[in-house]
Design a protein around this motif. Sequence first.
Motif, mmCIF file in Angstrom:
data_model
loop_
_atom_site.group_PDB
_atom_site.id
_atom_site.type_symbol
_atom_site.label_atom_id
_atom_site.label_comp_id
_atom_site.label_asym_id
_atom_site.label_seq_id
_atom_site.Cartn_x
_atom_site.Cartn_y
_atom_site.Cartn_z
ATOM 1 N N GLY A 173 0.767 -1.237 0.000
ATOM 2 C CA GLY A 173 0.000 0.000 0.000
ATOM 3 C C GLY A 173 0.799 1.289 0.000
ATOM 4 N N PHE A 174 2.080 1.242 0.366
ATOM 5 C CA PHE A 174 2.885 2.466 0.414
ATOM 6 C C PHE A 174 4.345 2.133 0.708
ATOM 7 C CE2 PHE A 174 1.682 1.560 4.727
ATOM 8 C CZ PHE A 174 2.762 1.949 5.507
ATOM 9 N N TYR A 175 5.208 3.140 0.450
ATOM 10 C CA TYR A 175 6.614 3.073 0.863
ATOM 11 C C TYR A 175 6.829 4.163 1.908
ATOM 12 C CZ TYR A 175 6.965 1.350 -4.016
ATOM 13 O OH TYR A 175 6.778 0.720 -5.209
ATOM 14 N N LEU A 176 7.747 3.926 2.828
ATOM 15 C CA LEU A 176 8.074 4.919 3.853
ATOM 16 C C LEU A 176 9.588 5.093 3.919
ATOM 17 C CD1 LEU A 176 6.885 6.692 6.168
ATOM 18 C CD2 LEU A 176 7.334 4.777 7.697
ATOM 19 N N PHE A 177 10.052 6.309 3.677
ATOM 20 C CA PHE A 177 11.485 6.633 3.702
ATOM 21 C C PHE A 177 11.781 7.601 4.846
ATOM 22 C CE2 PHE A 177 10.578 5.586 -0.713
ATOM 23 C CZ PHE A 177 11.664 4.810 -1.083
ATOM 24 N N SER A 178 12.932 7.436 5.479
ATOM 25 C CA SER A 178 13.364 8.422 6.468
ATOM 26 C C SER A 178 13.803 9.698 5.749
ATOM 27 C CB SER A 178 14.520 7.875 7.314
ATOM 28 O OG SER A 178 15.627 7.555 6.496
ATOM 29 N N VAL A 179 13.667 10.819 6.448
ATOM 30 C CA VAL A 179 13.992 12.132 5.890
ATOM 31 C C VAL A 179 15.010 12.819 6.801
ATOM 32 C CG1 VAL A 179 13.070 14.441 5.387
ATOM 33 C CG2 VAL A 179 11.760 12.411 4.752
ATOM 34 N N PRO A 180 16.152 13.288 6.249
ATOM 35 C CA PRO A 180 17.205 13.890 7.087
ATOM 36 C C PRO A 180 16.935 15.367 7.401
ATOM 37 C CG PRO A 180 17.944 13.825 4.829
ATOM 38 C CD PRO A 180 16.570 13.189 4.835
ATOM 39 N N LEU A 181 15.682 15.683 7.754
ATOM 40 C CA LEU A 181 15.319 17.061 8.081
ATOM 41 C C LEU A 181 14.627 17.089 9.437
ATOM 42 C CD1 LEU A 181 13.817 18.358 4.689
ATOM 43 C CD2 LEU A 181 16.136 18.685 5.544
ATOM 44 N N GLY A 182 15.036 18.008 10.278
ATOM 45 C CA GLY A 182 14.387 18.169 11.566
ATOM 46 C C GLY A 182 13.393 19.310 11.534
ATOM 47 N N MET A 183 12.795 19.593 12.695
ATOM 48 C CA MET A 183 11.791 20.648 12.790
ATOM 49 C C MET A 183 12.369 22.007 12.392
ATOM 50 S SD MET A 183 9.116 19.012 13.709
ATOM 51 C CE MET A 183 8.850 17.336 14.273
ATOM 52 N N THR A 184 13.586 22.300 12.844
ATOM 53 C CA THR A 184 14.184 23.604 12.554
ATOM 54 C C THR A 184 14.369 23.794 11.064
ATOM 55 O OG1 THR A 184 15.342 23.541 14.682
ATOM 56 C CG2 THR A 184 16.134 25.124 13.041
ATOM 57 N N ALA A 185 14.892 22.780 10.388
ATOM 58 C CA ALA A 185 15.110 22.873 8.947
ATOM 59 C C ALA A 185 13.799 23.084 8.191
ATOM 60 C CB ALA A 185 15.811 21.615 8.437
ATOM 61 N N LEU A 186 12.709 22.558 8.754
ATOM 62 C CA LEU A 186 11.406 22.711 8.113
ATOM 63 C C LEU A 186 10.697 23.998 8.523
ATOM 64 C CD1 LEU A 186 10.164 19.027 8.487
ATOM 65 C CD2 LEU A 186 10.726 20.168 6.346
ATOM 66 N N GLY A 187 11.346 24.775 9.387
ATOM 67 C CA GLY A 187 10.755 26.041 9.824
ATOM 68 C C GLY A 187 9.672 25.878 10.862
ATOM 69 N N LEU A 188 9.751 24.807 11.662
ATOM 70 C CA LEU A 188 8.732 24.531 12.677
ATOM 71 C C LEU A 188 9.329 24.642 14.070
ATOM 72 C CD1 LEU A 188 7.166 21.352 11.021
ATOM 73 C CD2 LEU A 188 6.242 23.673 10.939
ATOM 74 N N ASP A 189 8.538 25.158 15.005
ATOM 75 C CA ASP A 189 8.976 25.247 16.402
ATOM 76 C C ASP A 189 8.630 23.982 17.178
ATOM 77 O OD1 ASP A 189 9.871 27.860 15.990
ATOM 78 O OD2 ASP A 189 7.878 28.697 16.401
ATOM 79 N N ALA A 190 7.618 23.255 16.708
ATOM 80 C CA ALA A 190 7.164 22.049 17.408
ATOM 81 C C ALA A 190 6.485 21.144 16.392
ATOM 82 C CB ALA A 190 6.181 22.420 18.519
ATOM 83 N N PRO A 191 6.334 19.873 16.720
ATOM 84 C CA PRO A 191 5.628 18.978 15.795
ATOM 85 C C PRO A 191 4.220 19.477 15.527
ATOM 86 C CG PRO A 191 6.726 17.716 17.525
ATOM 87 C CD PRO A 191 6.828 19.155 17.917
#
Length: 591
Positions: free
Chosen positions: A554-572
């Motif tokens: 039904g799907f593939y799941l890959f890890s992503v080497p980006l954290g919250m800061t890199a994505l411009g987020l303060d929290a999940p």
Amino acid sequence: MAWLADSLWPFAGPRTKTIDLRFSLPAMEPGVHAPQFYTGAFARELAELAAAPAEQLKLLRRAMRDLNRCKMGAGDRLDRNRQALGHFLPILQQELRRYSKAGGIPDSPLRRDVLDMSADILKLLGQSYMAVFKHHYERSDAAFAKAIVEARLCACRALELVRLEQRVRGLRYQPLSNATWAMANTLFLVLRQHDDVEAPVPLLEGDVYDSHKGRTTSVAEVFKALHITGHLDMLHWPIAFQAMLVGYLEGLMDTIVLLDDHGGPMHKELLSIQCHQSGPGSAQRMENPDSLPVVLMDWQALAKHIRSDCLAIVRASRGNDQQKVPRKLVLLSSIERLALAQLLLNSLNRPAPDDGSMDRDEKVLDMQIYVGFREVYLLIQHILSGRADSHGKRFIDHFAERSAMIAEDHTSEQQSLWYVLRQTNTMIRLKTQETEFSTALEVGSLVAYELGARDRHRPRLAVVRRIYRPSTAYVILDLERLAKYAEPVVVTALNGDQPEGDPMAAMLKFDPDHGCSLLFSPKYSVMDKTRVKMSFRGRDHVFTLGGLKFVTTGFYLFSVPLGMTALGLDAPPVFPEPAAPEEVPAAGAPR
């Protein structure tokens, strides 16, 4: 043959009459006529029903029931068993080819009937062979010794038929019954005390097909295959991969060793099997106050072989090198091999088989469940668009509320009938009624679910890990939780700095403990270590995909080497709180 039987007798231990076979066999009834499998009339009757396999199976099941109620000599019974196999096996293999490609929830009435009747016939045939074994076993020591070759053949045939029944029931997500396991375990351990269970026996298919004549198996080989398949548990395998599991294990039984139990610690890849045991091998020893025979099945070497093959599959995939693919698996596609490898590794690392016990039985009246990558993606997109609380309701929302059962007549309940049986931090077990209107689900499906009004518009993402049908009316699902939040994104593969291929719809999954991951639809050809550009909340992020964490049908799941800061987020991020429902003006009231 007497000299052969006598020459084999030294393999046997002292005769012991203390072990009760405990076989539950049909009672013989006077006046029941034995089926005439050998006549042209029976073959013609089957041929006339060729366009309706279910009717052919009904005829064969009726005939096998009559056979098991007839009193007859051992030789006559074995002849009729072979004749019945000649009629039944080609039909069974035709239906296995038809129904081994896909399946899950719901099962069509025809698929259900054909597979259930096939399993019934396999059980009845096995009982007929067991009747001959029981006849020989309960005679004197000398008579049993002279009949040991025939007794061995009957034991092997009974186990081969149980092995086929295991496969057929797996296609319906049903395990073998406790009584069938008890019969198989008792039959093997009793024979092991009196015979060489490694001795070659003509293959069951050799009684039907000339191409299989001369091929052999052994009682031990069939017994080991039965138990290792039970341990790897087909209820966790997508239908299309169950035949791959059977084919993969074929030829690897010599890596499994059967041992006497002399005490000592039980390691992870050691199973204990006791006479009369009503289930597959256990990772713990059971109480044995009656000193019943016990055998240990050591499958360390098989587990090592599986891990080695799985590592080779991953390396071949990353390097796009077909030469590294294990020879047994070269005909599979790259994604099929990766999915098979993950299923095998999950099976090796899975806790002891669940006994099906239930911690709770809480009815959920208004559960919604959305199935499949596309529906989950559209649901989340709909919620995040701010339109989820409007009066307009999508058809899929109405359907999700009736996913367990749509009323078939005016007397049926029209509410969704879901029950929560168990919840942990990582999984949820649900029970629901199954009808032909049930939402289509299979092992490996991506789902989003909302447990009642408190979860409305805040779906949890999960994957279907196990399907179990305890009856024809109900089905039990194990969902492994994936995330409380995911967000639709657009991803483009890069060749250097240039886009390669069309943009791909994906979902960015957030996990406070394990970081971010990307879910892709299986319609895309995506591999780990691919350089990609991801558009997220108006910004582009360029990075290299991490490892493939999950692959299912039904799907593939890959890890992503980006954290919250890199994505411009303060929290999940979390889903927005649902707005209070807008009051609908009364008819004729001013707006």
